[in-house]
Design a protein around this motif. Structure first.
Motif, PDB file in Angstrom:
ATOM      1  N   TRP A 140      -5.493  -0.702  -4.704  1.00 19.14           N
ATOM      2  CA  TRP A 140      -4.836  -1.684  -3.836  1.00 19.14           C
ATOM      3  C   TRP A 140      -5.573  -3.030  -3.908  1.00 19.14           C
ATOM      4  CZ3 TRP A 140      -5.800  -2.255   1.997  1.00 19.14           C
ATOM      5  CH2 TRP A 140      -4.870  -3.120   2.571  1.00 19.14           C
ATOM      6  N   GLU A 141      -6.904  -2.987  -3.829  1.00 13.67           N
ATOM      7  CA  GLU A 141      -7.686  -4.228  -3.896  1.00 13.67           C
ATOM      8  C   GLU A 141      -7.539  -4.899  -5.260  1.00 13.67           C
ATOM      9  OE1 GLU A 141      -9.100  -5.728  -1.451  1.00 13.67           O
ATOM     10  OE2 GLU A 141      -8.744  -4.118   0.001  1.00 13.67           O
ATOM     11  N   LYS A 148      -8.151   7.182  -5.832  1.00 16.58           N
ATOM     12  CA  LYS A 148      -8.860   5.929  -5.555  1.00 16.58           C
ATOM     13  C   LYS A 148      -7.845   4.841  -5.188  1.00 16.58           C
ATOM     14  CE  LYS A 148     -12.826   6.987  -8.493  1.00 16.58           C
ATOM     15  NZ  LYS A 148     -13.699   6.517  -9.612  1.00 16.58           N
ATOM     16  N   THR A 149      -6.991   5.185  -4.228  1.00 17.09           N
ATOM     17  CA  THR A 149      -5.879   4.291  -3.883  1.00 17.09           C
ATOM     18  C   THR A 149      -6.367   2.979  -3.303  1.00 17.09           C
ATOM     19  OG1 THR A 149      -4.533   6.258  -3.423  1.00 17.09           O
ATOM     20  CG2 THR A 149      -3.711   4.158  -2.610  1.00 17.09           C
ATOM     21  N   ASN A 150      -7.363   3.011  -2.432  1.00 16.90           N
ATOM     22  CA  ASN A 150      -7.852   1.769  -1.826  1.00 16.90           C
ATOM     23  C   ASN A 150      -8.398   0.807  -2.876  1.00 16.90           C
ATOM     24  OD1 ASN A 150      -7.254   1.997   0.911  1.00 16.90           O
ATOM     25  ND2 ASN A 150      -9.018   3.319   1.291  1.00 16.90           N
ATOM     26  N   GLU A 151      -9.113   1.367  -3.852  1.00 16.66           N
ATOM     27  CA  GLU A 151      -9.667   0.515  -4.905  1.00 16.66           C
ATOM     28  C   GLU A 151      -8.549  -0.125  -5.727  1.00 16.66           C
ATOM     29  OE1 GLU A 151     -10.610   3.462  -4.048  1.00 16.66           O
ATOM     30  OE2 GLU A 151     -12.782   3.807  -4.250  1.00 16.66           O
ATOM     31  N   ASP A 208      -2.098  -3.361   6.007  1.00 19.27           N
ATOM     32  CA  ASP A 208      -2.779  -2.080   5.814  1.00 19.27           C
ATOM     33  C   ASP A 208      -2.095  -0.950   6.571  1.00 19.27           C
ATOM     34  OD1 ASP A 208      -4.649  -0.315   4.864  1.00 19.27           O
ATOM     35  OD2 ASP A 208      -6.148  -0.773   6.380  1.00 19.27           O
ATOM     36  N   LYS A 256       0.825  -1.204   0.000  1.00 12.07           N
ATOM     37  CA  LYS A 256       0.000   0.000   0.000  1.00 12.07           C
ATOM     38  C   LYS A 256       0.866   1.265   0.000  1.00 12.07           C
ATOM     39  CE  LYS A 256      -4.319   1.636   1.930  1.00 12.07           C
ATOM     40  NZ  LYS A 256      -5.356   1.392   2.948  1.00 12.07           N
ATOM     41  N   SER A 313      -0.404   7.345   5.979  1.00 11.58           N
ATOM     42  CA  SER A 313      -1.772   6.936   6.191  1.00 11.58           C
ATOM     43  C   SER A 313      -2.676   7.422   5.067  1.00 11.58           C
ATOM     44  CB  SER A 313      -2.288   7.476   7.536  1.00 11.58           C
ATOM     45  OG  SER A 313      -2.328   8.879   7.488  1.00 11.58           O
ATOM     46  N   VAL A 314      -3.805   6.733   4.903  1.00 10.49           N
ATOM     47  CA  VAL A 314      -4.766   7.111   3.868  1.00 10.49           C
ATOM     48  C   VAL A 314      -5.266   8.534   4.101  1.00 10.49           C
ATOM     49  CG1 VAL A 314      -6.979   6.537   2.820  1.00 10.49           C
ATOM     50  CG2 VAL A 314      -5.459   4.716   3.604  1.00 10.49           C
ATOM     51  N   ASN A 320      -0.854  -7.652   2.020  1.00  9.02           N
ATOM     52  CA  ASN A 320      -2.106  -7.373   2.713  1.00  9.02           C
ATOM     53  C   ASN A 320      -1.986  -6.394   3.878  1.00  9.02           C
ATOM     54  OD1 ASN A 320      -3.963  -9.283   1.271  1.00  9.02           O
ATOM     55  ND2 ASN A 320      -2.426 -10.763   1.977  1.00  9.02           N
TER      56      ASN A 320
END
Length: 677
Positions: free
Chosen positions: A523-524, A518-521, A551, A443, A556-557, A549
């Motif tokens: 990452w997934e 849209k970093t979280n998207e 987080d 991440k 931080s986000v 995995n």
């Protein structure tokens, strides 16, 4: 022997046309240096244009290449940024200078290419895989987290002791280095003493603690020596290992020194004051050779600005040559700022001066604040910038500080008597906008990348994350070397063009989405894609699972605003960057605010000294500092000298009222303008 070089007025005029603004010329100081090809030192004050003078010399030398005896020119500096600046300014005019037999690069690249790698190949019959401190630390971490203890053939008693050390002092595994005199030994990284391995106390009570015997210590030391040799043989080197190999090479094969001197008739070392001890010693051994070298080496810099390392050394390596030239005229500084700055120069013999040639009549300001008004200092500085009509300057406006953060020291952070940059500007975060090459989780690669106008930095980070996954899974090339980005792309292209196209499209789309925050998207999506990537190598996710995995991103986000650096104060139509003194070394500002900061404590009570205005009180009052002062005073003087010498027009220094009171009665208002915040 290098051929005799004579430089005409016409050649200097040619360099002036390429490097200087229309109508400007080199003064006599610079012409003397440009025409000098002896082994000398050039000591140059801030803003003196020393690098420009060096570039002029190189431009003129280029017209005389190749030299009759087939030798060339070596140009070294400490950082890639400095080398890039040289290339950007003169490469288009000097094609021959940037080809064989010449070499222009960092001291590290020179040591790698001409000494460390050739000796490594000779010793191990293969090239090293990587010379990089982050990859080296990753290799150490990877080794000590696996069942590695019994692989070195030591008795279980010894390996148990090593395991106990690992559980109590894991940092030791990263913080020792090779050193060579007559034989190879291990030394502690921080102080250079021979590595002595003591038994960690752990939870043992003092009365029950028993250290290892000398025999046990020697056995544990032998384990660490063999472990370190094993890492070296694997092809993963720390930057320091390159200097060790270079040192061994020069000791075992002295003729290498003669070969290098013959190859490079002229050696120019820019920013010499930034060289560490091992770099300084190597250059002296190879190219000065106790005065017997056939090369002519010119060392260029300013000993008063020796603050390259985060820990500022009080004492310097650089000992002057018999012949020293000086550039005392500063094109950057005004006479008012120059007259202040020179009082903080530790090295100031009878030939030293700083002559401010920039025509500006603004006196340096002292901004006096109290605990209640500390939050208003930068705003006050911004108002002065505006009043002086400097807000529209093309040159940057910055607020700088020596010490920046308190890290985990909450006691110091909450002590109003101890100030660092974060106390002046609450939003300050030291690492924002400064990406690394290597992170502990996937991440972080997606959140923390170099800010440019293209998608390339994001693409690079995604590929670097994939390379780390391959390293964790022990997936190597056919010749058992870790993949590079190019080799990875080429391998996938050769094996399956469809998967190659899919990867490129994915990386493009992921990069676009990261820009859209849209970093979280992303990452997934990458986590879903990774099994497909590993399947190309007939592998599945195993050891790399935690990396993929985790987080706990290093940024931080919530702080994803690093995409646009936030260490700034926005004023009326202009911005003030908030940063460290180290970060602005070598820069030119329009206006600079220097925020003094807490650094240790000498003495007690009213005589305690922890800030620049306390240790350097006499210099604020106009007395020249002497080189005989104590170490902490020297460190403070170097930081002040660098920080105070950045601006062309406005220098402001923030001092707390309690400390200013010690100056108030004797400080000269002819020199300083005093403003109460």
């Amino acid at each position: 022997m290098p051929q005799e070089i004579n430089i005409s007025d016409e050649e200097i005029q040619y360099a002036e046309r390429l490097l200087l603004p229309v109508g400007k010329t080199f003064d006599d100081e610079r012409k003397v240096f440009i025409r000098n090809f002896n082994t000398i030192d050039l000591q140059a004050v801030p803003g003196s244009g020393k690098t420009t003078a060096l570039l002029a010399k190189l431009i003129i030398l280029e017209s005389k290449l190749p030299f009759a005896e087939g030798s060339g020119i070596l140009v070294l500096s400490h950082t890639n940024a400095a080398i890039d600046e040289i290339k950007e300014k003169i490469q288009k005019y000097c094609p021959r200078l940037f080809s064989y037999p010449n070499f222009i690069g960092t001291i590290q690249s020179f040591v790698d290419e001409f000494l460390a790698v050739p000796f490594y190949v000779q010793k191990f019959n293969k090239k090293p895989i990587r010379i990089d401190h982050e990859i080296y630390n990753e290799k150490i971490k990877n080794c000590i987290e696996k069942p590695w203890l019994y692989k070195l053939g030591f008795d279980k008693d010894i390996t148990d002791k090593v395991a106990y050390i690992k559980n109590n002092n894991e940092g030791l595994f990263y913080n020792y280095r090779f050193q060579y005199s007559t034989e190879t030994q291990l030394v502690k990284k921080l102080n250079g003493d021979v590595l002595e391995v003591s038994k960690p106390r752990g939870r043992t009570r003092t009365e029950n603690y028993r250290d290892y015997t000398p025999q046990e210590k020697q056995s544990v030391y032998n384990w660490f020596l063999r472990f370190k040799i094993g890492i070296l043989q694997s092809g993963i080197l720390h930057y320091d290992d390159a200097y060790f190999l270079a040192d061994v090479y020069l000791n075992k094969i002295p003729s290498v020194k003669t070969i290098l001197q013959t190859r490079f008739s002229f050696v120019f070392v820019d920013e010499m004051q930034d060289m560490d001890t091992h770099q300084y010693n190597l250059l002296e051994k190879v190219f000065y050779d106790d005065g017997n070298s056939i090369s002519k080496i010119q060392r260029i810099g300013d000993k008063n600005q020796a603050i390259y390392n985060s820990f500022v050394k009080a004492n310097d390596n650089w000992v002057d040559r018999p012949e020293v030239l000086r550039l005392n005229g500063s094109q950057r500084l005004s006479k008012h700022i120059a007259n202040v700055v020179k009082k903080f120069a530790l090295y100031s013999d009878e030939t030293f001066d700083i002559v401010g040639k920039n025509e500006c009549e603004i006196k340096p300001h002292i901004l006096v604040f109290e605990n209640e008004t500390i939050g208003n200092i930068i705003a006050c500085f911004a108002q002065i910038v505006k009043e002086k009509g400097l807000g529209n300057s093309e040159k940057p406006i910055k607020a700088v500080c020596w010490n920046t953060e308190w890290k985990e020291d909450e006691t110091s952070r909450n002590d109003a008597a101890k100030l660092r940059l974060e106390d002046y500007h609450k939003g300050f975060a030291k690492d924002k906008g400064k990406p690394k090459q290597d992170y502990d989780n996937l991440k972080s690669y997606l959140l923390y990348y170099e800010q440019k106008q293209t998608l390339e930095p994001i693409r690079k980070n995604i590929l670097n994350a994939f390379l780390k996954i391959l390293r964790l899974e022990n997936i190597n090339t056919t010749d058992d070397r870790p993949y590079t980005k190019k080799k990875l792309i080429d391998f996938i292209h050769e094996k399956d063009v469809q998967k190659y196209d899919e990867l490129n499209l994915n990386i493009y789309n992921w990069s676009i989405e990261i820009v859209r925050e849209k970093t979280n998207e992303v990452w997934e999506e990458i986590k879903t894609y990774i099994p497909t990537l590993l399947a190309i190598f007939d592998k599945t996710v195993s050891i790399s699972s935690n990396f993929i995995n985790d987080d706990n991103a290093e940024i931080s986000v919530e702080n994803a605003e690093i995409l646009a650096p936030t260490n700034h104060y926005k004023a009326d139509g202009f911005e003030i960057e908030i940063t460290s003194v180290h970060a602005v070394k070598g820069q030119t500002h329009c206006a600079t605010l220097y925020l003094e900061s807490y650094f240790q404590q000498d003495g007690r009570g009213t005589n305690a000294k922890s800030y620049e205005s306390q240790r350097l009180k006499d210099q604020f009052l106009g007395t020249q500092i002497q080189s005989t002062v104590g170490d902490r005073v020297k460190q403070s003087a170097k930081m002040a000298y660098v920080g105070f010498s950045r601006p062309t027009d406005l220098l402001c220094i923030a001092i707390h009222k309690d400390r200013f009171n010690a100056l108030q009665n004797t400080i000269s208002t002819d020199i300083w303008e005093i403003i109460t915040v």
